[in-house]
Every structure is written in structure tokens, then in C-alpha cells.
Write an enzyme that holds these catalytic residues in place. Structure first.
Site, PDB file in Angstrom:
ATOM      1  N   ASN A  46     -57.474 -36.719  65.957  1.00 49.07           N
ATOM      2  CA  ASN A  46     -56.376 -37.078  65.064  1.00 49.07           C
ATOM      3  C   ASN A  46     -56.717 -38.231  64.127  1.00 49.07           C
ATOM      4  O   ASN A  46     -56.457 -38.170  62.919  1.00 49.07           O
ATOM      5  CB  ASN A  46     -55.140 -37.454  65.897  1.00 49.07           C
ATOM      6  CG  ASN A  46     -54.421 -36.231  66.436  1.00 49.07           C
ATOM      7  OD1 ASN A  46     -54.051 -35.344  65.683  1.00 49.07           O
ATOM      8  ND2 ASN A  46     -54.232 -36.177  67.736  1.00 49.07           N
ATOM      9  N   ASP A  54     -58.996 -33.464  74.514  1.00 39.87           N
ATOM     10  CA  ASP A  54     -57.542 -33.497  74.706  1.00 39.87           C
ATOM     11  C   ASP A  54     -56.856 -32.270  74.125  1.00 39.87           C
ATOM     12  O   ASP A  54     -55.702 -31.983  74.460  1.00 39.87           O
ATOM     13  CB  ASP A  54     -56.942 -34.750  74.066  1.00 39.87           C
ATOM     14  CG  ASP A  54     -57.378 -36.026  74.767  1.00 39.87           C
ATOM     15  OD1 ASP A  54     -57.568 -35.981  75.994  1.00 39.87           O
ATOM     16  OD2 ASP A  54     -57.528 -37.062  74.098  1.00 39.87           O
ATOM     17  N   MET A  91     -57.992 -36.511  82.064  1.00 37.07           N
ATOM     18  CA  MET A  91     -57.644 -37.142  80.804  1.00 37.07           C
ATOM     19  C   MET A  91     -56.435 -36.439  80.181  1.00 37.07           C
ATOM     20  O   MET A  91     -56.205 -35.258  80.426  1.00 37.07           O
ATOM     21  CB  MET A  91     -58.822 -37.107  79.830  1.00 37.07           C
ATOM     22  CG  MET A  91     -59.987 -37.978  80.238  1.00 37.07           C
ATOM     23  SD  MET A  91     -61.391 -37.795  79.099  1.00 37.07           S
ATOM     24  CE  MET A  91     -62.486 -39.085  79.702  1.00 37.07           C
ATOM     25  N   GLY A  92     -55.709 -37.177  79.353  1.00 36.10           N
ATOM     26  CA  GLY A  92     -54.549 -36.617  78.688  1.00 36.10           C
ATOM     27  C   GLY A  92     -53.419 -37.622  78.668  1.00 36.10           C
ATOM     28  O   GLY A  92     -52.624 -37.692  79.610  1.00 36.10           O
ATOM     29  N   ARG A  93     -53.375 -38.414  77.604  1.00 33.27           N
ATOM     30  CA  ARG A  93     -52.373 -39.471  77.515  1.00 33.27           C
ATOM     31  C   ARG A  93     -50.991 -38.922  77.189  1.00 33.27           C
ATOM     32  O   ARG A  93     -50.001 -39.279  77.816  1.00 33.27           O
ATOM     33  CB  ARG A  93     -52.810 -40.477  76.439  1.00 33.27           C
ATOM     34  CG  ARG A  93     -51.844 -41.617  76.183  1.00 33.27           C
ATOM     35  CD  ARG A  93     -52.412 -42.563  75.163  1.00 33.27           C
ATOM     36  NE  ARG A  93     -53.586 -43.235  75.669  1.00 33.27           N
ATOM     37  CZ  ARG A  93     -53.556 -44.403  76.305  1.00 33.27           C
ATOM     38  NH1 ARG A  93     -52.416 -45.018  76.504  1.00 33.27           N
ATOM     39  NH2 ARG A  93     -54.669 -44.954  76.756  1.00 33.27           N
ATOM     40  N   LEU A 148     -67.258 -37.702  83.236  1.00 35.45           N
ATOM     41  CA  LEU A 148     -67.918 -36.490  83.716  1.00 35.45           C
ATOM     42  C   LEU A 148     -67.287 -35.238  83.133  1.00 35.45           C
ATOM     43  O   LEU A 148     -67.972 -34.267  82.827  1.00 35.45           O
ATOM     44  CB  LEU A 148     -67.860 -36.431  85.244  1.00 35.45           C
ATOM     45  CG  LEU A 148     -68.544 -37.565  86.004  1.00 35.45           C
ATOM     46  CD1 LEU A 148     -68.380 -37.359  87.506  1.00 35.45           C
ATOM     47  CD2 LEU A 148     -70.015 -37.660  85.639  1.00 35.45           C
ATOM     48  N   GLN A 149     -65.954 -35.255  82.969  1.00 37.51           N
ATOM     49  CA  GLN A 149     -65.260 -34.048  82.507  1.00 37.51           C
ATOM     50  C   GLN A 149     -65.558 -33.720  81.054  1.00 37.51           C
ATOM     51  O   GLN A 149     -65.399 -32.574  80.630  1.00 37.51           O
ATOM     52  CB  GLN A 149     -63.753 -34.191  82.726  1.00 37.51           C
ATOM     53  CG  GLN A 149     -63.103 -35.329  81.974  1.00 37.51           C
ATOM     54  CD  GLN A 149     -61.793 -35.779  82.599  1.00 37.51           C
ATOM     55  OE1 GLN A 149     -60.872 -34.989  82.718  1.00 37.51           O
ATOM     56  NE2 GLN A 149     -61.708 -37.025  83.004  1.00 37.51           N
ATOM     57  N   ARG A 150     -65.997 -34.700  80.278  1.00 41.16           N
ATOM     58  CA  ARG A 150     -66.276 -34.415  78.875  1.00 41.16           C
ATOM     59  C   ARG A 150     -67.779 -34.343  78.564  1.00 41.16           C
ATOM     60  O   ARG A 150     -68.156 -33.977  77.457  1.00 41.16           O
ATOM     61  CB  ARG A 150     -65.621 -35.471  77.988  1.00 41.16           C
ATOM     62  CG  ARG A 150     -66.295 -36.820  77.974  1.00 41.16           C
ATOM     63  CD  ARG A 150     -65.503 -37.801  77.133  1.00 41.16           C
ATOM     64  NE  ARG A 150     -66.271 -39.009  76.849  1.00 41.16           N
ATOM     65  CZ  ARG A 150     -65.738 -40.176  76.500  1.00 41.16           C
ATOM     66  NH1 ARG A 150     -64.432 -40.279  76.386  1.00 41.16           N
ATOM     67  NH2 ARG A 150     -66.493 -41.210  76.248  1.00 41.16           N
TER      68      ARG A 150
END
Length: 417
Positions: free
Chosen positions: A111, A141, A187-189, A295-297
């Protein structure tokens, strides 16, 4: 050969496939006989006039980028403010572009990167400098509007679903004498796309994940504990997936740690361990938690083949859009059909994308609020399909080259900002 140079830069958190986009950008620029530069550490490199000449990369090195995670020449978390507040910086960027005859700028990010590319195109127009700015989507995200999905998300989603499925087998094997509740934080705000992806690990109500907590739904402590207790009594154990940004009904983050980050976002303190402790104290259960974090990204070894193809496609298309003079657009992914899964790349105006956020729609969340719907599965499953393993060396590890390039000589005074 087209007149002028092309500048490519990466922004924000990197992904398992962002260098695949870079590889496609460089290969496409070479096919069009365009001199491509790369900014060191994203927009900061442009401000500092730290630019790499990619002509020094061999064809084999360009190709190898597609198999390498991280950001080959650096990314950054640096948000430019409004044109009025940060005019000196925008003008500095145009000065650097003019000094190096940069006529096309490709910014690969989420964004904030879309916003930067849009503002730069406006400032260039005000200053009478011929610059074409194109946004290139990227974010695990998956929260960019105007594109069906974001390169980087499919691989992170695959990693999440696989990790939850594997961990669930471990928990099930040991639950009789060990951990009863396992909490996996993703993750994910504000957008729960990665949390939703975890739902692909199982289908029935007794299959993990047994609970998914989305930032799109207010956290109800009593309902959460009641559901965990019921699952443990019925199944023997409970696997919980939680998005880092879940909130209380009054809007406060459950794991708010105080302070702000460089983008003005509230710092979060780790919701996974908090929920695990809650289950331990309130339900008297043995718990364990994990936060895969980077690790997830970065898990290139488990990349989605679909994601890799889309990452390369947006890079190639971004160059073509830029050379065609499509200023102020994003090279977005448009889904043509679910089954068979078909997609194409189309330009979308950055003005309709910047500063907007795509959250998980209500119809993707199960009626009880703790899982994903059939519609979510139809959307998510194609994005994690296929395997795209990197080449491996004799030592059993992936071959992740680290290209080295000299910086171009500076033509302007050092940036003091």
C-alpha cells in the site's frame, strides 16, 4: 534502444518470490534494450543516489534471482509523507532521476509503495520531468485492493497451511501426556488473509485448525475459551491460529505493546503467547505457542508455483506498461475463473489503490466466526497450488546466490535528509 533508463526498487517486508519479480523486470528490460538500474534499499537508495547498474549481472545471475528469497539489493520501511510535507524529498528524487536520465520508475511493494509511486508521478508532472511510474504488487498480507491477490501471499499461505497441518499431527501424537492447546500466530495487522490460509490445512470441525481468529472479527474472550474447552474435550487437543492484529470490541489490539513503528502503526506485543497463557490460566491446560514471524514470508523452499508465476508475470508486465507510457498504474492480477484457475495482468489506476486496504470479506468467514467458508477455499486453494523448489547444492542446502554489484558514481551532493 528507448531513450532513458529504468529504475526498479523494492519496498517493505520482502517475500519468498519478490526477487522473482526483480528477475522478470531485468530480463524484460533487456529484451526491450532498456538500461535498468536498481535502487539500494528501496526508495532510500534513490534519495541517497545509491544505484546499482544491473548490466553487470550475467544472464545466469538474473535467472538465479528467481529462486532466491529476501531482497537481493535491499528493501526498506520508509514512508514518504504528503507532497506538501515532504516536497524537498520528492524534488530530491526527481533531481536524482534527472541526473541519471531515469524515465521509468517501478516500485515493488504494498500500500505505501503504491502511494509513493502515485505521488512521484504527480510531482514529476508538476516539475515537467518525463517520468512514468508503475506500481508492482507485493505483500504477504494480501491486502492491496485492485488486484485479485498479491505476489508473495500464495507462498506464505502455502507455508502457513503446511506448517499448521504438520504441527497438528505433532500435537495430536503427544496430546495425551503433553500439549493440549497449540497457538500459531500469523502476520496480519488489519487483514486476516494468512490466518484464513491456515484453514486450508483441514476441513472437518475436528481437523486443525480448530479455531481461527481474524482481525475482521472482534475478539470475544469468553466465546474463545468456551470453544477451546469444547474442542479439547471432544478431540483431545486444540490448534488455534490467530492473526497478530485481532482486537477487542472497543477497537484496541489484544496484543497492543505501546508506541508506534516507522509507518505510524501501533506496535504489537505478540498475541500468540498471550492467548496460550490465557488458556493455561483459565482452563488449566498445558499449552504451547509459536510465532513463525519472518519464516512465513522467506520460505522459498516451499514456494507456490502459482505464486512464482504471478510474481514473474507482474514484473514483466510492469516493464511493458512503463514503456507503453502507462503512468500511475499498478500491474494487477485479475482472476478470470476459479475452475479451471485462470488469471491475467491488467493495469489498474494507483489512485484507486493507494491508501486502501482489502480485508477478508464476511462471506469468507464461517458463520460461527472461527473458520473459513467454502467461498474462501475456492479463492485460496488455487493460490497455493504447485511446487517450485529452488535448486539444491551438494551440501543439501538451497543455492541462494548473493549478487554483488558496484554502485554508480554519484552526480549530486549527498542527501542530507
Amino acid at each position: 534502444m528507448p531513450k532513458g533508463r529504468l529504475l526498479y526498487a523494492q519496498s517493505g517486508g520482502v517475500t519468498a518470490v519478490i526477487n522473482a519479480t526483480a528477475s522478470a523486470v531485468l530480463a524484460s528490460a533487456r529484451r526491450h534494450r532498456v538500461h535498468a538500474l536498481w535502487a539500494r534499499n528501496g526508495i532510500l537508495g534513490a534519495l541517497r543516489e545509491e544505484l546499482y547498474d544491473t548490466r553487470k549481472l550475467s544472464p545466469a545471475a538474473v535467472k538465479a534471482l528467481a529462486h532466491t528469497p529476501g531482497g537481493a539489493f535491499g528493501s526498506c520501511r520508509f514512508k514518504l509523507k504528503s507532497i506538501e510535507q515532504d516536497r524537498a524529498r520528492y524534488e530530491r528524487l526527481i533531481d536524482v532521476f534527472r541526473a541519471h536520465d531515469i524515465r521509468w520508475f517501478l516500485y515493488n511493494g504494498g500500500n505505501d509503495s503504491a502511494d509513493t509511486a502515485l505521488k512521484l508521478s504527480k510531482v514529476a508532472g508538476e516539475m515537467g520531468y518525463p517520468l512514468t511510474c508503475v506500481g508492482v504488487p507485493k505483500t504477504v498480507d494480501n491486502d492491496l485492493v485492485g488486484t485479485d491477490c498479491c505476489p508473495g501471499f500464495g507462498s506464505a499461505a502455502k507455508y502457513t497451511a503446511v506448517s499448521v497441518a504438520e504441527a497438528a499431527l505433532d500435537i495430536a501424537a503427544m496430546a495425551d501426556t503433553s500439549t493440549r492447546v497449540f497457538v500459531y500466530e500469523v502476520m496480519g495487522r488489519h487483514a486476516g488473509w494468512l490466518a484464513a490460509a491456515a484453514g486450508l490445512a483441514g476441513e472437518g470441525e475436528d481437523e486443525a485448525p480448530h479455531l481461527i481468529l481474524f482481525p475482521e472479527r472482534a475478539f470475544d474472550e469468553a466465546a474463545f475459551l468456551a470453544r477451546v474447552d469444547a474442542v479439547v474435550k471432544r478431540v483431545g487437543h486444540c490448534v488455534v491460529v490467530v492473526s497478530e492484529g485481532i482486537r477487542h470490541p472497543d477497537g484496541r489490539f489484544v496484543a497492543e505493546a505501546g508506541g508506534k513503528d516507522d509507518f505510524g502503526h501501533t506496535r504489537l506485543g505478540g498475541v500468540g503467547p498471550l492467548l496460550a497463557q490465557l488458556c493455561k490460566e483459565k482452563l488449566g491446560l498445558k499449552v504451547h505457542w509459536t510465532v513463525p514471524d519472518y519464516l512465513q514470508r522467506s520460505a522459498r523452499h516451499l514456494a507456490s508455483k502459482t505464486d512464482l508465476a504471478q510474481a514473474m508475470a507482474v514484473g514483466k508486465a510492469a516493464v511493458e506498461l512503463a514503456l507503453a507510457g502507462k503512468n500511475g498504474v499498478l500491474a494487477s492480477i485479475q482472476r478470470v475463473s476459479d475452475s479451471p484457475y485462470r488469471w491475467k495482468i491488467v493495469p489498474q489506476p494507483l489512485a484507486e489503490i493507494a491508501n486502501h486496504e482489502k480485508t477478508v470479506p464476511a462471506e469468507f468467514i464461517r458463520a460461527d466466526g472461527f473458520g473459513i467458508s467454502a467461498a474462501a477455499r475456492r479463492y485460496l486453494e488455487p493460490l497455493i497450488r504447485g511446487e517450485a523448489p529452488p535448486p539444491y547444492g551438494k551440501n543439501g542446502l538451497p543455492l541462494y546466490p548473493r549478487p554483488r554489484l558496484p554502485l554508480l558514481p554519484k552526480k549530486l551532493p549527498d542527501w542530507a535528509g
